[in-house]
Design a protein around this motif. Structure first.
Motif, mmCIF file in Angstrom:
data_model
loop_
_atom_site.group_PDB
_atom_site.id
_atom_site.type_symbol
_atom_site.label_atom_id
_atom_site.label_comp_id
_atom_site.label_asym_id
_atom_site.label_seq_id
_atom_site.Cartn_x
_atom_site.Cartn_y
_atom_site.Cartn_z
ATOM 1 N N ASP A 242 -122.860 -126.368 63.470
ATOM 2 C CA ASP A 242 -122.325 -125.831 62.033
ATOM 3 C C ASP A 242 -121.659 -124.540 62.414
ATOM 4 O OD1 ASP A 242 -121.424 -125.370 59.391
ATOM 5 O OD2 ASP A 242 -123.630 -124.697 59.211
ATOM 6 N N HIS A 243 -120.850 -124.152 62.978
ATOM 7 C CA HIS A 243 -119.824 -122.857 63.315
ATOM 8 C C HIS A 243 -118.407 -123.397 63.455
ATOM 9 C CE1 HIS A 243 -119.552 -123.613 67.480
ATOM 10 N NE2 HIS A 243 -120.824 -124.008 67.573
ATOM 11 N N PRO A 244 -117.611 -122.221 63.157
ATOM 12 C CA PRO A 244 -115.901 -122.541 63.657
ATOM 13 C C PRO A 244 -116.165 -122.345 65.066
ATOM 14 C CG PRO A 244 -116.540 -120.336 62.822
ATOM 15 C CD PRO A 244 -117.929 -120.899 62.661
ATOM 16 N N PRO A 245 -114.824 -122.766 65.741
ATOM 17 C CA PRO A 245 -114.526 -122.487 67.019
ATOM 18 C C PRO A 245 -114.745 -121.086 67.443
ATOM 19 C CG PRO A 245 -112.763 -123.662 65.943
ATOM 20 C CD PRO A 245 -113.654 -123.438 64.767
ATOM 21 N N LEU A 246 -115.112 -120.963 68.542
ATOM 22 C CA LEU A 246 -115.696 -119.331 69.135
ATOM 23 C C LEU A 246 -114.729 -118.989 70.142
ATOM 24 C CD1 LEU A 246 -119.489 -119.829 69.536
ATOM 25 C CD2 LEU A 246 -118.211 -119.043 67.473
ATOM 26 N N ASP A 247 -114.163 -117.796 69.884
ATOM 27 C CA ASP A 247 -113.295 -116.995 71.269
ATOM 28 C C ASP A 247 -114.196 -116.664 71.972
ATOM 29 O OD1 ASP A 247 -110.569 -117.567 69.665
ATOM 30 O OD2 ASP A 247 -111.469 -115.969 68.147
ATOM 31 N N VAL A 248 -115.450 -115.993 71.573
ATOM 32 C CA VAL A 248 -116.276 -115.303 72.519
ATOM 33 C C VAL A 248 -117.610 -115.946 72.108
ATOM 34 C CG1 VAL A 248 -117.248 -113.174 73.086
ATOM 35 C CG2 VAL A 248 -114.974 -113.342 72.469
ATOM 36 N N LEU A 249 -118.316 -116.376 73.445
ATOM 37 C CA LEU A 249 -119.654 -117.031 73.255
ATOM 38 C C LEU A 249 -120.547 -115.707 73.996
ATOM 39 C CD1 LEU A 249 -122.140 -119.163 72.994
ATOM 40 C CD2 LEU A 249 -121.472 -119.884 75.084
ATOM 41 N N LEU A 250 -121.619 -115.321 73.341
ATOM 42 C CA LEU A 250 -122.526 -114.519 74.148
ATOM 43 C C LEU A 250 -123.955 -114.752 74.081
ATOM 44 C CD1 LEU A 250 -122.669 -110.562 73.979
ATOM 45 C CD2 LEU A 250 -124.820 -111.755 73.453
ATOM 46 N N VAL A 251 -124.462 -114.937 75.341
ATOM 47 C CA VAL A 251 -125.665 -115.337 75.416
ATOM 48 C C VAL A 251 -126.627 -114.314 75.994
ATOM 49 C CG1 VAL A 251 -127.386 -116.877 76.771
ATOM 50 C CG2 VAL A 251 -124.954 -117.640 76.025
ATOM 51 N N PRO A 252 -127.599 -114.003 75.127
ATOM 52 C CA PRO A 252 -128.702 -112.793 75.604
ATOM 53 C C PRO A 252 -130.049 -113.156 76.522
ATOM 54 C CG PRO A 252 -129.324 -113.572 73.376
ATOM 55 C CD PRO A 252 -128.050 -114.287 73.756
ATOM 56 N N GLY A 253 -130.573 -112.183 76.891
ATOM 57 C CA GLY A 253 -131.454 -112.584 78.060
ATOM 58 C C GLY A 253 -132.829 -112.596 77.241
ATOM 59 N N GLY A 254 -133.743 -112.134 77.981
ATOM 60 C CA GLY A 254 -135.409 -112.280 77.525
ATOM 61 C C GLY A 254 -136.046 -113.618 78.197
ATOM 62 N N ARG A 255 -137.030 -113.566 77.678
ATOM 63 C CA ARG A 255 -137.853 -114.679 78.490
ATOM 64 C C ARG A 255 -137.515 -115.933 78.079
ATOM 65 N NH1 ARG A 255 -142.775 -117.689 77.489
ATOM 66 N NH2 ARG A 255 -143.299 -116.543 75.503
ATOM 67 N N GLY A 256 -136.977 -116.021 77.098
ATOM 68 C CA GLY A 256 -136.652 -117.299 76.374
ATOM 69 C C GLY A 256 -135.440 -117.889 77.339
ATOM 70 N N ALA A 257 -134.459 -116.823 77.731
ATOM 71 C CA ALA A 257 -133.358 -117.125 78.505
ATOM 72 C C ALA A 257 -133.759 -117.581 80.037
ATOM 73 C CB ALA A 257 -132.273 -116.129 78.453
ATOM 74 N N ARG A 258 -134.925 -117.041 80.348
ATOM 75 C CA ARG A 258 -135.335 -117.377 81.901
ATOM 76 C C ARG A 258 -136.052 -118.332 81.951
ATOM 77 N NH1 ARG A 258 -136.857 -111.997 81.009
ATOM 78 N NH2 ARG A 258 -139.227 -112.774 81.316
ATOM 79 N N GLU A 259 -137.104 -118.682 80.989
ATOM 80 C CA GLU A 259 -137.984 -119.899 81.268
ATOM 81 C C GLU A 259 -138.012 -120.738 80.257
ATOM 82 O OE1 GLU A 259 -141.623 -117.511 81.081
ATOM 83 O OE2 GLU A 259 -140.945 -115.996 82.590
ATOM 84 N N ILE A 260 -137.728 -120.813 79.021
ATOM 85 C CA ILE A 260 -137.742 -121.725 78.064
ATOM 86 C C ILE A 260 -136.568 -122.442 77.899
ATOM 87 C CG2 ILE A 260 -138.350 -122.175 75.381
ATOM 88 C CD1 ILE A 260 -139.889 -119.369 75.660
ATOM 89 N N GLU A 261 -135.426 -121.772 77.353
ATOM 90 C CA GLU A 261 -134.172 -122.531 76.949
ATOM 91 C C GLU A 261 -133.348 -123.274 78.210
ATOM 92 O OE1 GLU A 261 -133.741 -123.167 73.944
ATOM 93 O OE2 GLU A 261 -135.051 -121.514 73.376
ATOM 94 N N PRO A 262 -133.487 -122.899 79.459
ATOM 95 C CA PRO A 262 -132.801 -123.636 80.474
ATOM 96 C C PRO A 262 -133.617 -125.040 80.500
ATOM 97 C CG PRO A 262 -133.456 -121.352 81.184
ATOM 98 C CD PRO A 262 -133.989 -121.553 79.957
ATOM 99 N N ARG A 263 -134.608 -125.366 79.907
ATOM 100 C CA ARG A 263 -135.174 -126.741 79.896
ATOM 101 C C ARG A 263 -134.870 -127.321 78.504
ATOM 102 N NH1 ARG A 263 -139.603 -123.656 81.803
ATOM 103 N NH2 ARG A 263 -140.833 -124.076 80.226
ATOM 104 N N ASN A 264 -133.892 -126.862 77.561
ATOM 105 C CA ASN A 264 -133.737 -127.230 76.305
ATOM 106 C C ASN A 264 -132.363 -128.038 76.601
ATOM 107 O OD1 ASN A 264 -133.245 -127.807 73.788
ATOM 108 N ND2 ASN A 264 -133.639 -125.858 73.009
#
Length: 200
Positions: A63-85
């Motif tokens: 539920d969002h409009p088309p994005l010109d820029v997509l930003l992905v932050p870091g943290g433990r969620g980015a390293r360990e959790i969300e890569p498996r989601n």
């Protein structure tokens, strides 16, 4: 008009998205509120970040409009959790293919690698995790660079480096003088970086 979408997830590092958020929203204000900046998460519930901050997303993955820029932050969620989601990695892959720019801050590069956009590319990440990212293969980690641009992919080193990357990006999108105006407005002047041990 530029539409920025900043991905949120549990245990994301706060400044990784809050720093660029400040840059993007200030840029918009200086452009007469011409742009939109959205916080996007898998679910509409508040996200609990790395240091305990609770953040309510504006939109969800579907539920969002088309994005010109997509930003992905870091943290433990980015390293360990969300890569498996697969919901997150699939959304990143699909959204990145349609966006003009993809930005990874800090260890957000791990999630971009898992989702695909960072594979075969030159990237920056937090200095403590450079070896771990390189060990995943199919990526070239550039060390000692505050941010790295490879085609439509912009990645930055840790935490506050996201501000530098975001300023570069608004300069690329809207001109260098505009980026300088944003930097002045947020009073960002990181050199020298630390003066607390100097007498006033």
């Amino acid at each position: 008009m530029t539409t920025y979408g900043l991905l949120l997830f549990d245990v994301a590092e706060e400044l990784d998205f809050a720093g660029p958020w400040e840059v993007f929203t200030t840029s918009s204000i200086l452009r007469g509120d011409a742009d939109t900046t959205l916080l996007i998460a898998e679910h509409p519930d508040p996200v609990r970040c790395s240091k305990g901050m609770h953040v309510v997303p504006d939109r969800t993955l579907g539920d969002h409009p088309p994005l010109d820029v997509l930003l992905v932050p870091g943290g433990r969620g980015a390293r360990e959790i969300e890569p498996r989601n697969p919901a997150i990695t699939g959304w990143i892959a699909e959204t990145a293919a349609q966006a003009s720019w993809v930005v990874g801050v800090c260890t957000g590069a791990f999630l971009l690698h898992a989702a695909g956009p960072a594979r075969g590319r030159r990237v920056a990440t937090h200095r403590d995790y450079e070896d771990a990212l390189e060990a995943r293969g199919d990526v070239t980690v550039v060390r000692d660079a505050r941010y790295v641009v490879d085609g439509d992919l912009l990645t930055t080193q840790g935490v506050s480096a996201g501000i530098d990357g975001a300023l570069w990006l608004v300069g690329r999108l809207h001109g260098r003088e505009h980026a300088r105006a944003v930097r002045r407005e947020i009073q960002y002047d990181p050199a020298p970086p630390y003066l607390a041990d100097e007498p006033l």
